[in-house]
Design an enzyme around this catalytic site. Structure first.
Site, PDB file in Angstrom:
ATOM      1  N   ASP A 309       0.832  -1.202   0.000  1.00 18.66           N
ATOM      2  CA  ASP A 309       0.000   0.000   0.000  1.00 18.66           C
ATOM      3  C   ASP A 309       0.869   1.256   0.000  1.00 18.66           C
ATOM      4  OD1 ASP A 309      -2.681   1.340   0.472  1.00 18.66           O
ATOM      5  OD2 ASP A 309      -1.510   2.118   2.146  1.00 18.66           O
ATOM      6  N   GLU A 364       0.856  -0.612  -5.294  1.00 11.32           N
ATOM      7  CA  GLU A 364      -0.204   0.377  -5.449  1.00 11.32           C
ATOM      8  C   GLU A 364       0.467   1.720  -5.725  1.00 11.32           C
ATOM      9  OE1 GLU A 364      -3.715   2.755  -3.091  1.00 11.32           O
ATOM     10  OE2 GLU A 364      -1.692   2.466  -2.338  1.00 11.32           O
TER      11      GLU A 364
END
Length: 634
Positions: A309, A364
């Site tokens: 993330d 991401e």
């Protein structure tokens, strides 16, 4: 970049005996049970004047068990066994006691703690020594590395129609069979790393080595992963190494009493939008901590890889704040790039690929950093996949801003195919971001309030519901087939979940009403949600049969603006989409050899109007069309 990575790797070899030894630290740091029943403890607290261990085992005496100071800010403690038994029983509450430079005693949870819990009457989490007499033993091997990834993005806590925090057990026995039936072969788990604030969606991590106790025990999570493996489902962890919670009582912040330790000090150590702390990736012990963390999740819990993330925030000193990315190479190379963070990502992927080559990593990154998904040996980031984050934004923009007759076919195709050669992308029409309160899912944007009144098959099919159901299917199929080398869906969005996602918080009176997924809606034969659910299932099953995600990028033979038709070939299949709001076509010529319908969004079982005969076979003729020698009429 490769030189920086290589120098780090060389230093690890020379000073730590290799990457394998360096990343085994999760077995020695924290509080660890020894074979003879004794306890070995180790911490890194460079700013501490002294370190002690206190807890139930010594009546919370803050000074009876001092650590011995080692080099480089490390501390260790050995507690001998008592009559062959552990002096720290399973389930004991513990704290590391830090004497700070100003003399204050700070009670901290070890950064390496494996299990932390919060009593209902308390605000902060407690560290609990996890050493059960019999730990869960995995029975099933991990699935082989998949060629086609069909990812079901999931959150354990909301995976129930009931307004409560759901459990690992619930996910194991009620949700995994559903994922398998829908044709997904991979589940990506969010909010597993312990986070004190439930409404943070798991992105404000407080204990990096602890599986969240609000869903159950570590053994419950291990069983869940084991059962997934028995179904042939790959399990990925949504890992947050881009920042950490500011909590100090039950987090990493100010662990040793200083502003730095694991983080940069001062302004550089704080994320101004996320209100969180930023790691110092140049620090040797931070690298040890983060790399060991990845290895622990793989080896102890048997995760099959990670979705990293916040990679964009890691890659740049500006963290992507107030910055647009046009694709110009000057945006990706220069002093604004955080080379230490990028080097950490290269080390992480190199470690995973070396020690566990069957594992998968996903980035991401919204910036489009070149070579992020190329091997480290080429100077790349080493990731296997990156999220195609422009695709959901494009669908939202089209639906919000354009009338149906103004949809631009060329722009849709460009967005779905605009990716770097030989870097794999994960396509998705929407993820958890669109489901959160303040945003809207595709289904909600398309059908809005009528979802509450007109989704019953006993009600007339209104134009809004009809349009919404048909476009929901078409958008997902064209994204699946044209947008990348993998596909992702957030739980519930496959059937057009009718409500947003909102966790209990002060602003909603701590309500769980929207912190749930109403899977039961698909099981009601009187509701039209079953049509979307069936289409999503059969779409995945068709990909499983033909493997278009693992095939070369599609050949787009038509993007006709006035007809609103898109046609392309991939994996031996012909995909034809008619996005025209009111015009159907007879004898429409497309490039193909032989044609038989395999999946039809207009079929009755998917809530369509059954206008096509599925028993007809169409054969090509030597009639050149769109630069191909053969074509057919459909």
């Amino acid at each position: 970049r490769y030189s920086l990575f290589y120098n780090h790797l060389k230093n690890i070899e020379e000073s730590e005996g290799g990457l394998d030894n360096f990343t085994k630290s999760y077995k020695t740091f924290g509080v660890n049970q020894l074979a003879d029943g004794g306890i070995y403890c180790k911490e890194w607290a460079p700013g501490a004047e002294a370190v002690f261990l206190a807890g139930d085992f010594n009546g919370w005496n803050p000074s009876s068990h001092p650590y011995k100071k080692l080099e480089y800010g490390k501390w260790e403690l050995f507690i001998p066994p008592e009559d062959g038994r552990s002096p720290v029983p399973h389930g004991s509450k513990l704290k590391v006691v830090i004497r700070a430079q100003n003399g204050a005693l700070l009670y901290r949870i070890s950064p390496w703690a494996r299990y932390v819990v919060r009593d209902e009457d308390k605000v902060n989490y407690d560290w609990v020594h996890w050493n059960p007499p019999q730990s869960y033993i995995h029975k099933n091997p991990s699935p082989k590395r998949l060629k086609s990834l069909r990812i079901y993005e999931s959150h354990v806590g909301i995976a129930s129609p009931e307004g409560k925090v759901a459990s690992y057990k619930n996910f194991t026995y009620n949700v995994l069979p559903r994922i398998k039936d829908l044709g997904y072969n991979c589940v990506q788990l969010m909010a597993i790393m312990e986070h004190a604030y439930y409404a943070s969606f798991g992105y404000q991590v407080t204990s990096f080595f602890a599986a969240s106790s609000r869903y159950g025990t570590p053994d419950d999570l291990k069983e869940m992963i084991d059962v997934a493996h028995s179904m042939g489902i790959t399990v990925l962890l949504d890992v947050v190494h881009s920042h950490a919670s500011k909590n100090s009582e039950d987090g990493l912040n100010q662990f040793d009493g200083t502003d730095s330790c694991f983080f940069h000090s001062g302004y550089r150590g704080n994320h101004q939008l996320w209100d969180s702390r930023l790691f110092d990736y140049a620090n040797w012990e931070v690298l040890r901590f983060l790399l060991s963390n990845l290895r622990m999740w793989i080896e102890d819990y048997r995760f099959d890889g990670f979705r990293f993330d916040g990679v964009t925030s890691m890659l740049y000193h500006h963290h992507g704040i107030g910055t647009g990315f046009s694709g110009d190479y000057n945006e990706y190379f220069g002093l604004h790039v955080d080379e230490d963070a990028l080097c950490y990502l290269m080390l992480a992927n190199h470690m995973i690929n070396t020690l566990h080559p069957e594992c998968i990593t996903i980035a991401e990154d919204v910036s489009g950093m070149p070579a992020l998904c190329r091997p480290v040996a080429e100077g790349g980031g080493g990731f296997d996949y990156r999220l195609a984050m422009a695709i959901p934004d494009k669908w939202i923009q089209i639906i919000k801003e354009l009338k149906d007759e103004d949809w631009n076919m060329g722009n849709i195709v460009h967005t779905l195919t605009n990716r770097r050669c030989e870097e794999k992308y994960i396509a998705y029409a929407e993820s958890h971001d669109q489901a959160l309160v303040g945003d809207k899912t595709l289904a909600f944007r398309l059908m809005d309030a009528e979802m509450y009144t007109n989704m019953s098959v006993l009600m007339p099919l209104t134009p809004v519901i009809d349009r919404g159901i048909q476009l929901h299917k078409m958008i997902r199929l064209i994204t699946h087939a044209l947008g990348g080398e993998s596909y992702l869906n957030f739980m519930g969005n496959e059937f057009g979940h009718p409500e947003w996602l909102d966790f209990p918080r002060i602003g909603n009176n701590e309500s769980y009403h929207y912190a749930r997924r109403q899977f039961n809606l698909t099981e009601d034969d009187l509701l039209r949600y079953k049509f979307l659910n069936a289409f999503d299932r059969d779409m995945n099953k068709l990909e499983e049969r033909f493997g278009w995600l693992a095939s070369p990028q599609a050949y787009v033979s038509e993007k006709h603006e006035s007809n609103k038709v898109i046609a392309f070939e991939r994996a031996g299949l012909i995909f034809i989409f008619n996005f025209h709001p009111y015009q159907s076509y007879v004898d429409y010529r497309v490039v193909a050899f032989k044609y038989k319908i395999l999946l039809d969004s207009d079929a009755g079982e998917y809530g369509g109007h059954q206008r096509l005969d599925h028993n007809t076979e169409y054969f090509s003729e030597e009639y050149p069309h769109n630069y191909r020698p053969h074509s057919i009429m459909v």
